[in-house]
Each structure stands twice: as structure tokens, then as C-alpha cells.
Scaffold this motif. Structure first.
Motif, PDB file in Angstrom:
ATOM      1  N   ARG A  58      -5.448   1.071  -4.337  1.00 24.04           N
ATOM      2  CA  ARG A  58      -4.739   0.627  -3.127  1.00 24.04           C
ATOM      3  C   ARG A  58      -5.265  -0.721  -2.631  1.00 24.04           C
ATOM      4  N   GLU A 108      -1.726   3.957  -5.708  1.00 27.53           N
ATOM      5  CA  GLU A 108      -2.652   5.061  -5.915  1.00 27.53           C
ATOM      6  C   GLU A 108      -3.934   4.786  -5.137  1.00 27.53           C
ATOM      7  N   GLU A 109      -4.641   5.844  -4.780  1.00 29.05           N
ATOM      8  CA  GLU A 109      -5.821   5.677  -3.927  1.00 29.05           C
ATOM      9  C   GLU A 109      -6.873   4.779  -4.564  1.00 29.05           C
ATOM     10  N   GLU A 121      -4.957   4.764   4.187  1.00 29.69           N
ATOM     11  CA  GLU A 121      -5.298   6.079   3.671  1.00 29.69           C
ATOM     12  C   GLU A 121      -5.806   7.026   4.763  1.00 29.69           C
ATOM     13  N   SER A 122      -5.876   6.545   6.009  1.00 30.22           N
ATOM     14  CA  SER A 122      -6.362   7.379   7.108  1.00 30.22           C
ATOM     15  C   SER A 122      -5.242   8.041   7.903  1.00 30.22           C
ATOM     16  N   ARG A 176       2.524   5.672   9.071  1.00 30.35           N
ATOM     17  CA  ARG A 176       1.898   4.387   8.782  1.00 30.35           C
ATOM     18  C   ARG A 176       2.567   3.195   9.456  1.00 30.35           C
ATOM     19  N   ASP A 200     -12.333  -1.001  -3.728  1.00 26.68           N
ATOM     20  CA  ASP A 200     -12.007   0.183  -4.526  1.00 26.68           C
ATOM     21  C   ASP A 200     -13.247   0.769  -5.190  1.00 26.68           C
ATOM     22  N   ALA A 236       0.805  -1.221   0.000  1.00 23.89           N
ATOM     23  CA  ALA A 236       0.000   0.000   0.000  1.00 23.89           C
ATOM     24  C   ALA A 236       0.838   1.272   0.000  1.00 23.89           C
TER      25      ALA A 236
END
Length: 425
Positions: A147, A143-144, A359-360, A366, A303, A139
């Protein structure tokens, strides 16, 4: 100068970043295949070796408990090593420790010393911790909008080895017999070899390091200004301030606790009612298939549909799975269906929850946040494994499953909070 070791790296252009990400995912998948072989083989016989050495059904649950406890013990040190030096050293060391654990288990079984066996299982837990942390490495550069997919491919790669491992009991038994060892130690030989190959693949191929590239230039491992040291309490505070991160970790912990508690005692339950060792191995293989085989589909759904809906679907599948297992009695087919659904529910929660967690929080935070997440996850599993033997003895297999269902409740509560405030971090 190599990208891996240069102290002054410039940001990669998008094309170069995508190329490194593809190489990273491929390297991680290869390591997961061989490392998963070790995990699957050990899951099939760990409780049976513990039962043989201890002579107690209640103590037989300590095999998986020690693996899970070991994964918890090593989660933070390996994550901290990743934060300081990059993903590659942390993952390679974890596989090496797991292989060492296999050797200790073999020596303990030959000597008939149960405490040494438990110590070896703790070291094998380092391999489990490494297998779990590999998904985070996938991750780092993703890309978002892809991911969850990239992460799920690494989770999926474990399928090959993990499903093959339990079904190689016969082959491993023959290998053990050829070396003058008890038949049950055959899978442990496979565990040791699989973890050693995982270490070799990670060390040789995970270059350049994805976390080094993903981190801000002044906070990168191996170069620039060192990131400030943070305690596990700091990481917990970070999670507590971010409802989505808290939901992600809670869902992962819930799924793992339910899964370990039920899965640990399934071989003992089946063996006690006359199931053949090959039938036990097949059931565990299909359970692991449910855990890993559908991961790419789960990643695609996460996703497309969003992390939280898929996460909640996973909790619902867990509830259906324990209902099947609780009502199965001695029916091996129903037990197997329940175990497959248990693995699928775990997969839905792990993939979507891991993507949501990544992503948070910022990239430089991380590793330690993910390490704390894996620590709590494995502590939950260790407690479930420790109590599963007692629960089986007191309430039977049905009671064990119904108790496990209670761990899904906090996830639904936190999810309602997040869905009410979708713009919160």
C-alpha cells in the motif's frame, strides 16, 4: 456493461483486482505529472505576485495561504463527491476548479485587483486538494504489504511537473510576454494548462473507479444501497476512537504546517537579500524534489520497517531542516539544504501517515475520514502561511523556523502512546 457504470458488480478475482490497481496507479501518475506542473509553477511566483499587487511583505504570505485555505475548503466536498460517485468525478472536478483559478489569477493581476487575486488562489487550492487526494485513490485497491509503495508512486509522479514548473519561469515569462501579459504571469499560464490536462487525463483514464470496486457491494458509490450520510464530526469521532488513525492525521498535519510555514516565506526572504529570480526558482525546485522524488524509497521503507518508525523519522528530519534554515542567514546554499530536508521530512510523514490512515479505517469510511484529514492538514497549512509573513517581519527567518519546530511535539506524544499499545487499531 462497463464496470464503471454497472449497478450490480461482482467482486473481482485477485488477478483482475491487481490489473485494475496497476491501471489505476498509471492513470493517477499521469494526471499527477501534468497537474504537478501547475502546482510547482504557482508556488514559485505566488508570493511575488501578491507582493507586487499588495506592496506588503506581510500580505505576500497570503498567496500560499489562500491556496492552502482553498485546499482545505475543497477537501471535504471533493471527498464527499468521491464517497457518493467514486474517485474519478471528485478528482476530475478538482482539477477543473484549479484551472479556473488560474484564469481568475491572470485576470486579477492584469486588473491589479488584489482581492480577486486571492479568490483565484482559493480556486487553485482545489488543484492542490486534488493532488493530495489522488494518493488516497492509489490506496483503495492496494494490498497491505504494497500500500505505501503504490501510494508513494502517485506522490512521486508529482515530481516531474512540480520540479519542472519553477524552472520554466523563463519560458513562461516569454509566453506571457508574447500574449502581452506581465512576465510573472507566465507560470500561471502553465498552472492553468497543467490543471486542465490533469482533469482530462483523470476523466478519460481512471476507469474502472478504484473506490467503487474496493467498497462493500451494498455501500458502493453509483450502485447498491447508499451509504449513510456522515458529517465531518462523525469522521472525527471515527479517528478519535482509533489511536493509529489519530497519529496518522496528526503527523500529516504537523509536517504540512511546518513545511508551508517555512516554504512560503523562503522566496520573500531570498529576494529581500538580493537573490535572483532564477535562484529562487531553483531553491523551490529542489525543495519540491525533496518532497516528491524520494517517495518510492519512502514507500518501500514504510512497507518494510513499518508506518510509525518512518513517520517518526520524518518528524526528526523536519527538526534538522528547520535547524539548518534557522542558522542559514543569507547563505543561499544553506537555505536550499534546509528546504530540501524540509521536503524530505514532509514526504516521510505524508507517505507513511497516509498508508497508516488508509489501513486504520474501513474502505467505506475512508473517503470522508481522508477528506477530514486533508481538511485539517490544509487548515494547519493555511494558518502557517497566514502567520508566516507576520513571523518573518517580527522575528526574522530564524525565528520563523524555530516557531515551526514546535508543531512536531504532538506527534512524538501520540507515537509514544501507539508504541506502548501496538495492538490497538
Amino acid at each position: 456493461m462497463s464496470t464503471q457504470t454497472s449497478p450490480h458488480r461482482s467482486a473481482l478475482p485477485a488477478e483482475g483486482r491487481a490489473r485494475v490497481q496497476r491501471r489505476t496507479v498509471a492513470a493517477l501518475m499521469l494526471a499527477q505529472v501534468v497537474g504537478g506542473l501547475g502546482m510547482g509553477a504557482m508556488l514559485a511566483v505566488g508570493a511575488l505576485i501578491a507582493l507586487d499587487l499588495s506592496g506588503s511583505r506581510a500580505w505576500s504570505g497570503m498567496a500560499t495561504t489562500m491556496i492552502t485555505l482553498g485546499a482545505a475548503v475543497f477537501a471535504l466536498p471533493l471527498a464527499s463527491l468521491a464517497a457518493r460517485r467514486g474517485r474519478r468525478p471528485g478528482l476530475a472536478l478538482g482539477w477543473v476548479l484549479g484551472a479556473l483559478g488560474g484564469l481568475v489569477v491572470i485576470g486579477a493581476a492584469v486588473a491589479g485587483w488584489f482581492p480577486l487575486f486571492l479568490a483565484g488562489m482559493v480556486l487553485i487550492g482545489a488543484g492542490t486538494a486534488t493532488n493530495l487526494q489522488a494518493r488516497h485513490a492509489a490506496a483503495d485497491l492496494a494490498e497491505e504489504d504494497t500500500r505505501a509503495r503504490d501510494l508513494s508512486l502517485v506522490v512521486w509522479a508529482t515530481t516531474v511537473g512540480s520540479v519542472a514548473g519553477p524552472n520554466l519561469i523563463g519560458v513562461g515569462g516569454g509566453l506571457a510576454a508574447g500574449l502581452g501579459l506581465p512576465e510573472l504571469l507566465g507560470p500561471v499560464l502553465l498552472t492553468t494548462a497543467g490543471f486542465a490536462l490533469g482533469a482530462a487525463a483523470t476523466f478519460a483514464l481512471l476507469r474502472p473507479d478504484p473506490l467503487v470496486i474496493a467498497s462493500p457491494p451494498d455501500r458502493r458509490p453509483e450502485g447498491g444501497r447508499s451509504a449513510p450520510r456522515r458529517s465531518p464530526l462523525d469522521a472525527l469521532r471515527t479517528v478519535a476512537r482509533r489511536p493509529r488513525a489519530l497519529l496518522a492525521i496528526t503527523a500529516i498535519v504537523s509536517a504540512h504546517t511546518v513545511m508551508v510555514g517555512v516554504m512560503t516565506m523562503t522566496p520573500v526572504h531570498m529576494s529581500a537579500h538580493g537573490a535572483a529570480l532564477t535562484a529562487v526558482g531553483l531553491t523551490i525546485s529542489l525543495h519540491i524534489l525533496g518532497m516528491y522524488a524520494f517517495s518510492p524509497l519512502v514507500g518501500w521503507l514504510a512497507d518494510r520497517l513499518g508506518r510509525v518508525p518512518v513517520l517518526l523519522a520524518g518528524q526528526a528530519v523536519l527538526l534538522v531542516s528547520v535547524a539548518f534554515s534557522a542558522g542559514a542567514g543569507h547563505d543561499e546554499v544553506l537555505v536550499t539544504v534546509g528546504l530540501v530536508l524540509l521536503g524530505l521530512g514532509w514526504s516521510l510523514c505524508l507517505v507513511s501517515g497516509s498508508a497508516l490512515l488508509a489501513e486504520s479505517v474501513p474502505a467505506e469510511e475512508r473517503p470522508r475520514v481522508q477528506g477530514v484529514g486533508d481538511l485539517v492538514m490544509n487548515l494547519g497549512g493555511a494558518c502557517a502561511g497566514a502567520l508566516s509573513g507576520v513571523a518573518l517581519s517580527l522575528t526574522g527567518f530564524a525565528g520563523l523556523n524555530l516557531f515551526a519546530a514546535l508543531f512536531t511535539v504532538p506527534v512524538f506524544v501520540l507515537a509514544a502512546r501507539v508504541l506502548r499499545n501496538p495492538t490497538q487499531a
